[in-house]
Design a protein around this motif. Structure first.
Motif: not given
Length: 100
Positions: A17-22, A42-47, A88-89
């Motif tokens: 989940a943490a790498n999906l936005p990237y 990307r920050l919104l998706e990360l949150a 990593p993303g």
């Protein structure tokens, strides 16, 4: 479910989940494709993914036994861990060489 397996499952979900936005160029993973997606998206998706990962962890904890109340310190540390797992993303998206 075994508590040890639940911990590993939450960690695996958090890494993905943490790498999906990237790794995805779609807005909120299902919207229209944006070639250079803005950092704000990307920050919104990360949150959003962090909240969903916390929810998965809470559901697994409730399934194992009694869910423990957490203070703000837990959520601050978990958010820092989530951001670290997404490194990593971030490197793949912004710091890699030879983008052409």
């Amino acid at each position: 479910m075994d508590p040890s397996a639940a911990v590993w499952l939450v960690l695996a979900v958090a890494v993905v989940a943490a790498n999906l936005p990237y790794l995805n160029e779609r807005l909120l993973f299902v919207g229209p494709r944006r070639a250079p997606k803005a950092a704000g998206w990307r920050l919104l998706e990360l949150a959003l993914m962090a909240v969903l990962t916390f929810a998965v962890g809470s559901l697994l904890e409730a399934g194992i036994g009694q869910r423990h109340a957490q203070g703000w310190e837990f959520y601050a540390a978990a958010a820092c861990l989530f951001i670290t797992l997404g490194f990593p993303g971030f490197v793949w998206r912004y710091l890699r060489r030879g983008r052409g």
